[in-house]
Design a protein around this motif. Structure first.
Motif, PDB file in Angstrom:
ATOM      1  N   LYS A 148      24.558  80.193 166.426  1.00  0.00           N
ATOM      2  CA  LYS A 148      23.424  81.002 165.979  1.00  0.00           C
ATOM      3  C   LYS A 148      23.210  82.191 166.918  1.00  0.00           C
ATOM      4  O   LYS A 148      23.096  82.030 168.136  1.00  0.00           O
ATOM      5  CB  LYS A 148      22.142  80.158 165.922  1.00  0.00           C
ATOM      6  N   GLY A 149      23.201  83.381 166.344  1.00  0.00           N
ATOM      7  CA  GLY A 149      22.996  84.597 167.121  1.00  0.00           C
ATOM      8  C   GLY A 149      24.227  85.082 167.856  1.00  0.00           C
ATOM      9  O   GLY A 149      24.164  86.090 168.571  1.00  0.00           O
ATOM     10  N   LYS A 150      25.368  84.413 167.687  1.00  0.00           N
ATOM     11  CA  LYS A 150      26.584  84.774 168.415  1.00  0.00           C
ATOM     12  C   LYS A 150      27.519  85.602 167.527  1.00  0.00           C
ATOM     13  O   LYS A 150      27.637  85.392 166.324  1.00  0.00           O
ATOM     14  CB  LYS A 150      27.335  83.527 168.874  1.00  0.00           C
ATOM     15  N   LYS A 151      28.210  86.557 168.147  1.00  0.00           N
ATOM     16  CA  LYS A 151      29.263  87.318 167.495  1.00  0.00           C
ATOM     17  C   LYS A 151      30.610  86.807 167.998  1.00  0.00           C
ATOM     18  O   LYS A 151      30.828  86.705 169.209  1.00  0.00           O
ATOM     19  CB  LYS A 151      29.102  88.810 167.777  1.00  0.00           C
ATOM     20  N   ILE A 152      31.480  86.476 167.063  1.00  0.00           N
ATOM     21  CA  ILE A 152      32.758  85.857 167.388  1.00  0.00           C
ATOM     22  C   ILE A 152      33.896  86.754 166.909  1.00  0.00           C
ATOM     23  O   ILE A 152      33.887  87.217 165.770  1.00  0.00           O
ATOM     24  CB  ILE A 152      32.886  84.475 166.719  1.00  0.00           C
ATOM     25  N   ALA A 153      34.854  87.002 167.786  1.00  0.00           N
ATOM     26  CA  ALA A 153      36.067  87.722 167.410  1.00  0.00           C
ATOM     27  C   ALA A 153      37.222  86.723 167.373  1.00  0.00           C
ATOM     28  O   ALA A 153      37.449  85.985 168.340  1.00  0.00           O
ATOM     29  CB  ALA A 153      36.371  88.845 168.388  1.00  0.00           C
ATOM     30  N   VAL A 154      37.912  86.679 166.245  1.00  0.00           N
ATOM     31  CA  VAL A 154      39.025  85.757 166.037  1.00  0.00           C
ATOM     32  C   VAL A 154      40.290  86.562 165.783  1.00  0.00           C
ATOM     33  O   VAL A 154      40.285  87.505 164.991  1.00  0.00           O
ATOM     34  CB  VAL A 154      38.762  84.838 164.824  1.00  0.00           C
ATOM     35  N   CYS A 155      41.370  86.215 166.458  1.00  0.00           N
ATOM     36  CA  CYS A 155      42.694  86.729 166.098  1.00  0.00           C
ATOM     37  C   CYS A 155      43.522  85.520 165.698  1.00  0.00           C
ATOM     38  O   CYS A 155      43.791  84.647 166.527  1.00  0.00           O
ATOM     39  CB  CYS A 155      43.340  87.473 167.264  1.00  0.00           C
ATOM     40  N   MET A 156      43.893  85.460 164.430  1.00  0.00           N
ATOM     41  CA  MET A 156      44.569  84.273 163.928  1.00  0.00           C
ATOM     42  C   MET A 156      45.346  84.650 162.668  1.00  0.00           C
ATOM     43  O   MET A 156      45.058  85.653 162.022  1.00  0.00           O
ATOM     44  CB  MET A 156      43.543  83.177 163.614  1.00  0.00           C
ATOM     45  N   HIS A 157      46.316  83.832 162.316  1.00  0.00           N
ATOM     46  CA  HIS A 157      47.035  84.013 161.066  1.00  0.00           C
ATOM     47  C   HIS A 157      46.056  83.850 159.906  1.00  0.00           C
ATOM     48  O   HIS A 157      45.371  82.825 159.813  1.00  0.00           O
ATOM     49  CB  HIS A 157      48.173  82.997 160.951  1.00  0.00           C
ATOM     50  N   ILE A 158      45.983  84.836 159.035  1.00  0.00           N
ATOM     51  CA  ILE A 158      45.040  84.783 157.918  1.00  0.00           C
ATOM     52  C   ILE A 158      45.699  84.039 156.771  1.00  0.00           C
ATOM     53  O   ILE A 158      46.458  84.602 155.981  1.00  0.00           O
ATOM     54  CB  ILE A 158      44.596  86.194 157.494  1.00  0.00           C
ATOM     55  N   GLU A 159      45.441  82.756 156.699  1.00  0.00           N
ATOM     56  CA  GLU A 159      45.996  81.879 155.671  1.00  0.00           C
ATOM     57  C   GLU A 159      44.986  80.755 155.439  1.00  0.00           C
ATOM     58  O   GLU A 159      44.001  80.649 156.161  1.00  0.00           O
ATOM     59  CB  GLU A 159      47.375  81.370 156.092  1.00  0.00           C
ATOM     60  N   PRO A 160      45.159  79.914 154.403  1.00  0.00           N
ATOM     61  CA  PRO A 160      44.085  79.007 154.003  1.00  0.00           C
ATOM     62  C   PRO A 160      43.588  78.045 155.076  1.00  0.00           C
ATOM     63  O   PRO A 160      42.388  77.750 155.143  1.00  0.00           O
ATOM     64  CB  PRO A 160      44.701  78.257 152.812  1.00  0.00           C
ATOM     65  N   LYS A 161      44.475  77.522 155.923  1.00  0.00           N
ATOM     66  CA  LYS A 161      44.015  76.591 156.951  1.00  0.00           C
ATOM     67  C   LYS A 161      43.073  77.281 157.920  1.00  0.00           C
ATOM     68  O   LYS A 161      42.038  76.725 158.315  1.00  0.00           O
ATOM     69  CB  LYS A 161      45.229  75.988 157.664  1.00  0.00           C
ATOM     70  N   THR A 162      43.421  78.500 158.292  1.00  0.00           N
ATOM     71  CA  THR A 162      42.507  79.310 159.105  1.00  0.00           C
ATOM     72  C   THR A 162      41.219  79.572 158.344  1.00  0.00           C
ATOM     73  O   THR A 162      40.121  79.561 158.923  1.00  0.00           O
ATOM     74  CB  THR A 162      43.166  80.651 159.475  1.00  0.00           C
ATOM     75  N   GLY A 163      41.338  79.803 157.035  1.00  0.00           N
ATOM     76  CA  GLY A 163      40.162  80.095 156.224  1.00  0.00           C
ATOM     77  C   GLY A 163      39.117  79.001 156.284  1.00  0.00           C
ATOM     78  O   GLY A 163      37.920  79.275 156.441  1.00  0.00           O
ATOM     79  N   TYR A 164      39.546  77.745 156.167  1.00  0.00           N
ATOM     80  CA  TYR A 164      38.595  76.637 156.219  1.00  0.00           C
ATOM     81  C   TYR A 164      37.944  76.541 157.592  1.00  0.00           C
ATOM     82  O   TYR A 164      36.748  76.281 157.719  1.00  0.00           O
ATOM     83  CB  TYR A 164      39.312  75.332 155.871  1.00  0.00           C
ATOM     84  N   TRP A 165      38.732  76.756 158.616  1.00  0.00           N
ATOM     85  CA  TRP A 165      38.215  76.742 159.986  1.00  0.00           C
ATOM     86  C   TRP A 165      37.171  77.850 160.188  1.00  0.00           C
ATOM     87  O   TRP A 165      36.105  77.607 160.766  1.00  0.00           O
ATOM     88  CB  TRP A 165      39.400  76.903 160.932  1.00  0.00           C
ATOM     89  N   VAL A 166      37.441  79.036 159.674  1.00  0.00           N
ATOM     90  CA  VAL A 166      36.503  80.153 159.796  1.00  0.00           C
ATOM     91  C   VAL A 166      35.218  79.870 159.019  1.00  0.00           C
ATOM     92  O   VAL A 166      34.123  80.255 159.451  1.00  0.00           O
ATOM     93  CB  VAL A 166      37.154  81.469 159.328  1.00  0.00           C
ATOM     94  N   GLU A 167      35.336  79.175 157.897  1.00  0.00           N
ATOM     95  CA  GLU A 167      34.125  78.778 157.167  1.00  0.00           C
ATOM     96  C   GLU A 167      33.184  77.989 158.077  1.00  0.00           C
ATOM     97  O   GLU A 167      31.956  78.114 157.983  1.00  0.00           O
ATOM     98  CB  GLU A 167      34.496  77.923 155.956  1.00  0.00           C
ATOM     99  N   GLY A 168      33.755  77.180 158.948  1.00  0.00           N
ATOM    100  CA  GLY A 168      32.930  76.400 159.867  1.00  0.00           C
ATOM    101  C   GLY A 168      32.197  77.261 160.885  1.00  0.00           C
ATOM    102  O   GLY A 168      31.059  76.962 161.258  1.00  0.00           O
ATOM    103  N   LEU A 169      32.836  78.326 161.348  1.00  0.00           N
ATOM    104  CA  LEU A 169      32.176  79.234 162.289  1.00  0.00           C
ATOM    105  C   LEU A 169      30.992  79.916 161.608  1.00  0.00           C
ATOM    106  O   LEU A 169      29.912  80.060 162.194  1.00  0.00           O
ATOM    107  CB  LEU A 169      33.171  80.288 162.790  1.00  0.00           C
ATOM    108  N   LEU A 170      31.196  80.339 160.365  1.00  0.00           N
ATOM    109  CA  LEU A 170      30.118  80.988 159.617  1.00  0.00           C
ATOM    110  C   LEU A 170      29.001  79.996 159.309  1.00  0.00           C
ATOM    111  O   LEU A 170      27.810  80.309 159.455  1.00  0.00           O
ATOM    112  CB  LEU A 170      30.666  81.586 158.326  1.00  0.00           C
ATOM    113  N   GLY A 171      29.394  78.783 158.894  1.00  0.00           N
ATOM    114  CA  GLY A 171      28.390  77.757 158.611  1.00  0.00           C
ATOM    115  C   GLY A 171      27.624  77.337 159.846  1.00  0.00           C
ATOM    116  O   GLY A 171      26.494  76.836 159.745  1.00  0.00           O
ATOM    117  N   GLY A 172      28.225  77.549 161.018  1.00  0.00           N
ATOM    118  CA  GLY A 172      27.568  77.214 162.279  1.00  0.00           C
ATOM    119  C   GLY A 172      26.615  78.276 162.765  1.00  0.00           C
ATOM    120  O   GLY A 172      26.164  78.222 163.917  1.00  0.00           O
ATOM    121  N   GLY A 173      26.319  79.255 161.901  1.00  0.00           N
ATOM    122  CA  GLY A 173      25.280  80.226 162.221  1.00  0.00           C
ATOM    123  C   GLY A 173      25.730  81.486 162.906  1.00  0.00           C
ATOM    124  O   GLY A 173      24.889  82.263 163.391  1.00  0.00           O
TER     125      GLY A 173
END
Length: 392
Positions: A42-67
């Motif tokens: 919550k309130g944090k800005k996160i920079a990710v460098c990762m392969h943009i593919e579905p497994k990464t996509g689900y993981w990124v959903e968790g970062l967004l869901g975590g506020g």
């Protein structure tokens, strides 16, 4: 900042493809739920460098869901899946920067744009974010960072980057080494090779350059499918291990003339260059499994060529006066450029390590020291327990 991707209209296709992956990543599912309940970012800005593919996509959903206040996702060279990029860019609070055909200059441009904001957490791959921050020197410092790869660790060491913030090196985790690196990459690299070439592996002479955890897994999988496997490594101890594992070993210059297929997996740049052209067998196939395409110095090799022709998607024919060779997917990581990357279960483990390490950085950074360090033991143990349970 607006996302920079190939085709925004592919969002629905990308979202539909996510269902298969969400159902098969229980480790990431558990940590995503923790993030959601605790609003970890919550309130944090996160920079990710990762392969943009579905497994990464689900993981990124968790970062967004975590506020997370905002997530910047920068893709890696040659591995972006256009539909996944489109789906993620359709979500709130995220900027996706990655196209299928990005150059290294494009990649650097994305990183520069990200550094214009104040980032709290780096989740890095190949040290792109960490090195960009060190080079550009903005007037802010992140709380901490993860680094996924051996390549990234080597680059940080080579450039003698000293940070005041902690960097958790995921690749130093024994879990990542023995499961993702030694098991997962071998399977996915063979998958990428077969999808790209449609060739029989049995009977081929395959040279694997680099015999760390990844290289050993790659050589083992090719040998298991009937290839005659040869190995070169600059470390004589790894050479001995390769010999004991049943592979042919020798100096690079001795092995290249016999190789039908040459695969680099070293984490270093310019391992194969124009000086090796006289040694290549006619119709030899070159491919890379390391994080960056620069393990094979493609530009130098092409400068010496009489012609370069794309003969099939993902295959270039490079012709010289007395021979021709073939390059797969511009030397981008073949398991992702030519296929779908590491097995879902394997990446569930690797991304679980990323998530739990990110949780530690955000909630208890004082327990970590400045600079690079391995994944804390209790995180390795927790992810191991979850992974074993997921396989039952």
């Amino acid at each position: 900042m607006k996302s920079m991707i190939d085709n925004f209209e592919l969002a629905a296709i990308g979202e539909s493809r996510m269902h298969w992956f969400r159902e098969r990543m229980p480790v990431v599912a558990e940590i995503n739920q923790i993030f959601k309940e605790q609003q970890t970012f919550k309130g944090k800005k996160i920079a990710v460098c990762m392969h943009i593919e579905p497994k990464t996509g689900y993981w990124v959903e968790g970062l967004l869901g975590g506020g997370a206040e905002h997530v910047y996702l920068v893709g890696c060279l040659g591995t972006t899946k256009k539909d996944t990029a489109a789906y993620l860019s359709s979500l709130d609070n995220i900027t996706v920067l990655g196209k299928e055909g990005d150059s290294y200059e494009d990649h650097k441009h994305y990183l520069k744009l990200v550094m214009e904001d104040k980032i709290d957490l780096f989740l890095d791959n190949g040290a792109s974010l960490i090195l960009a921050h060190n080079e550009l020197k903005p007037d802010w410092t992140p709380i901490g960072a993860n680094e996924e790869t051996r390549t990234g660790k080597l680059l940080i060491e080579q450039k003698q980057v000293q940070t005041s913030y902690p960097i958790v090196v995921i690749d130093d985790s024994p879990l990542k080494q023995i499961i993702e690196n030694a098991v997962g990459v071998g399977q996915s690299l063979v998958d990428g090779f077969m999808r790209t070439t449609s060739l029989l592996i049995g009977g081929k002479k395959v040279l694997v350059v680099g015999y760390g955890y990844v290289g050993s897994g790659v050589a083992k999988k090719f040998r298991g499918l009937g290839a005659t496997t040869m190995v070169f490594d600059i470390n004589p101890i790894y050479q001995l291990k390769a010999k004991a594992d049943g592979h042919i070993v020798g100096e690079l210059e001795e092995l290249i003339p016999n190789a039908d297929v040459i695969i680099t997996v070293t984490g270093r740049f310019s391992v194969i260059t124009e000086k090796h052209i006289p040694l290549f067998k006619h119709k030899a196939i070159l491919a890379n499994s390391g994080h960056y395409r620069f393990e094979i110095n493609v530009d130098e090799i092409k400068m010496e060529a009489l012609s370069v022709e794309q003969v099939k998607e993902g295959i270039e024919k490079i012709s010289f006066k007395d021979k021709s060779i073939y390059l797969l997917h511009h030397a981008d990581p073949l398991n992702l450029a030519g296929a779908d990357g590491n097995p879902i279960e394997v990446m569930d483990l690797g991304l679980g390590l990323q998530s739990y390490s990110a949780l530690r950085i955000v909630t208890d950074a004082s327990s970590l020291s400045a600079g690079m360090q391995p994944v804390p033991n209790d995180i390795n143990e927790r992810v191991s327990q979850l992974f074993i349970k997921s396989l039952e």
